[in-house]
Design an enzyme around this catalytic site. Structure first.
Site, short mmCIF file in Angstrom:
data_model
loop_
_atom_site.label_atom_id
_atom_site.label_comp_id
_atom_site.label_asym_id
_atom_site.label_seq_id
_atom_site.Cartn_x
_atom_site.Cartn_y
_atom_site.Cartn_z
N MET A 140 5.67 41.76 71.67
CA MET A 140 6.71 42.24 70.65
C MET A 140 6.87 41.26 69.71
SD MET A 140 9.11 45.23 72.25
CE MET A 140 10.29 43.86 72.87
N HIS A 146 3.76 33.92 76.35
CA HIS A 146 2.66 34.88 75.62
C HIS A 146 1.53 33.93 75.49
CE1 HIS A 146 6.78 36.32 73.58
NE2 HIS A 146 5.97 37.48 74.09
N GLN A 169 11.21 51.85 73.16
CA GLN A 169 11.62 51.34 74.56
C GLN A 169 13.03 50.42 74.42
OE1 GLN A 169 8.20 48.58 74.57
NE2 GLN A 169 9.26 46.99 75.23
N GLY A 202 2.66 39.72 81.57
CA GLY A 202 3.53 38.73 82.53
C GLY A 202 4.17 39.03 83.80
N LYS A 206 6.93 37.85 84.37
CA LYS A 206 8.43 37.82 84.30
C LYS A 206 8.74 39.12 84.02
CE LYS A 206 11.81 36.85 81.07
NZ LYS A 206 11.65 38.07 80.25
N GLN A 244 7.66 46.10 84.73
CA GLN A 244 6.69 46.56 83.70
C GLN A 244 5.51 46.50 84.30
OE1 GLN A 244 7.10 45.81 79.32
NE2 GLN A 244 5.80 44.40 79.62
N SER A 279 11.62 33.44 77.06
CA SER A 279 11.70 34.72 76.70
C SER A 279 11.99 34.77 75.10
CB SER A 279 13.07 35.44 77.39
OG SER A 279 13.30 36.53 76.76
N ARG A 285 14.23 36.62 73.86
CA ARG A 285 15.90 36.64 73.87
C ARG A 285 16.75 35.39 73.98
NH1 ARG A 285 14.45 42.15 75.79
NH2 ARG A 285 15.12 43.69 74.39
P1 AMP Z 1 7.23 40.64 75.31
O1 AMP Z 1 6.94 40.16 74.00
O2 AMP Z 1 8.80 40.38 75.71
O3 AMP Z 1 7.20 42.54 75.02
O4 AMP Z 1 6.34 40.25 76.15
C1 AMP Z 1 4.74 40.62 75.98
C2 AMP Z 1 4.02 40.08 77.36
O5 AMP Z 1 4.44 38.61 77.45
C3 AMP Z 1 4.61 40.92 78.39
O6 AMP Z 1 3.48 41.10 79.42
C4 AMP Z 1 5.73 39.67 79.07
O7 AMP Z 1 5.81 39.97 80.47
C5 AMP Z 1 4.92 38.65 78.80
N1 AMP Z 1 5.73 37.55 79.06
C6 AMP Z 1 6.88 37.22 78.38
N2 AMP Z 1 7.55 36.18 78.62
C7 AMP Z 1 6.83 35.52 79.52
C8 AMP Z 1 6.96 34.19 80.33
N3 AMP Z 1 7.85 33.47 80.17
N4 AMP Z 1 5.76 33.94 81.28
C9 AMP Z 1 4.69 34.84 81.09
N5 AMP Z 1 4.77 35.89 80.46
C10 AMP Z 1 5.60 36.33 79.70
#
Ligand code: AMP
Length: 286
Positions: free
Chosen positions: A30, A37, A61, A147, A149, A153, A185, A187
């Protein structure tokens, strides 16, 4: 690096790559990219020929009172980062391209979505599985990288890919952390300095659970209580959940008998953060 905004163009590109024998790795995101990422992308880049990254803040979502509008965005910075790790294609559609007015189909995974974040974010995983299915049909990857994390999911996507025979290899990458242990994150950008300090309680609580299990504590209720006490000693915190569960079914367990997932969601100020760790009882304490 190509930037593609239209579904048909992305599908054409993927068909072309596949018919010329190229393997496609896909990292859905996202945006507001960080090292976490980028680790996923590096894995994709070193594993196969072509890395496709999607950047799409998926409205379906987010719940009605969640942070969709406020979600941090930085398309220019993100494109630079993807380019630096050697990304080949960024797919970044508009919401209207992904969800035409009369679209009516959802992909719903059953049991594994009924725990943890599924309880506090109703509909969240339906949004995730629906958008990821669409993205898989658009990008047509051989492997897709997620991830750990977002542990639930990853478990939900694995279930969906198996149940729907999607034939895509799903890879999980360990959580990337800041030097003090906070899981990276997008966030985290919401946290003010005091909240940022308090946010360390997530990692500290997970480490405490690990230590207690290592010392022979098997009772998950006792471990959970100690974790909750530690968390609530930190200012601005509110517990959404602290759970110890089976790493595959995500059902609660009463005792640490094998590998156990410790997962938590904590609000720090107005920011909801999640983290997790797999623990097991080491040694023989019988
Ligand atoms: P998001 O942009 O939050 O939807 O995350 C996109 C992808 O990055 C998802 O597969 C997350 O699990 C992964 N991700 C987010 N934060 C981390 C992190 N700190 N370490 C590893 N993967 C991550």
């Amino acid at each position: 690096m190509k930037i593609i905004k239209k579904i048909l163009e992305m599908q054409d590109q993927s068909d072309h790559l596949r018919s010329s024998g190229k393997k496609i790795a896909f990292v859905p995101t996202m945006g507001f990219l960080h090292e976490g990422h980028l680790e996923l992308m590096r894995y994709g880049k070193k594993t196969v020929d072509t890395l496709v990254v999607s950047i799409f803040v998926n409205p379906t979502q987010f719940g009605p009172n969640e942070d969709f509008d406020a979600y941090p965005r930085d398309m220019e910075g993100d494109l630079l980062k993807v380019e630096q790790v050697g990304g080949d294609i960024v797919f970044s559609p508009e919401a209207g391209e992904m969800y035409p007015a009369d679209s009516q189909t959802k992909v719903v995974v059953d049991k594994v979505t009924k725990h943890l974040c599924g309880l506090s974010r109703p509909g969240h995983f339906d949004g995730v599985t629906s958008v990821v299915s669409k993205l898989f049909n658009i990008v047509k990857p051989h492997i897709a990288i997620f991830g750990e994390k977002d542990y639930q999911q990853l478990a939900v996507i694995r279930r969906m890919v198996m149940d729907l025979n999607m034939g895509i290899e799903i890879v999980g990458i360990p959580t990337v952390r800041e030097s003090d242990g906070l899981a990276m994150s997008s966030r985290n950008a919401y946290l003010n300095p005091q909240e940022r300090a308090s946010a360390l309680c997530l990692k500290k609580a997970l480490d405490l659970a690990d230590r207690l299990a290592n010392e022979g504590e098997k009772n998950t209720r006792t471990i959970k209580r100690s974790m909750e006490e530690l968390i609530l000693r930190h200012p601005f915190t509110e517990i959404d959940y602290v759970q110890l569960c089976d790493p595959v079914s995500l059902e609660d367990v009463e005792s640490i008998d094998g590998e156990t997932l410790v997962a938590l969601a904590i609000k720090v100020g107005r920011t909801r953060l999640i983290d997790n760790k797999i623990i097991s009882m080491k040694g023989d304490f019988s």
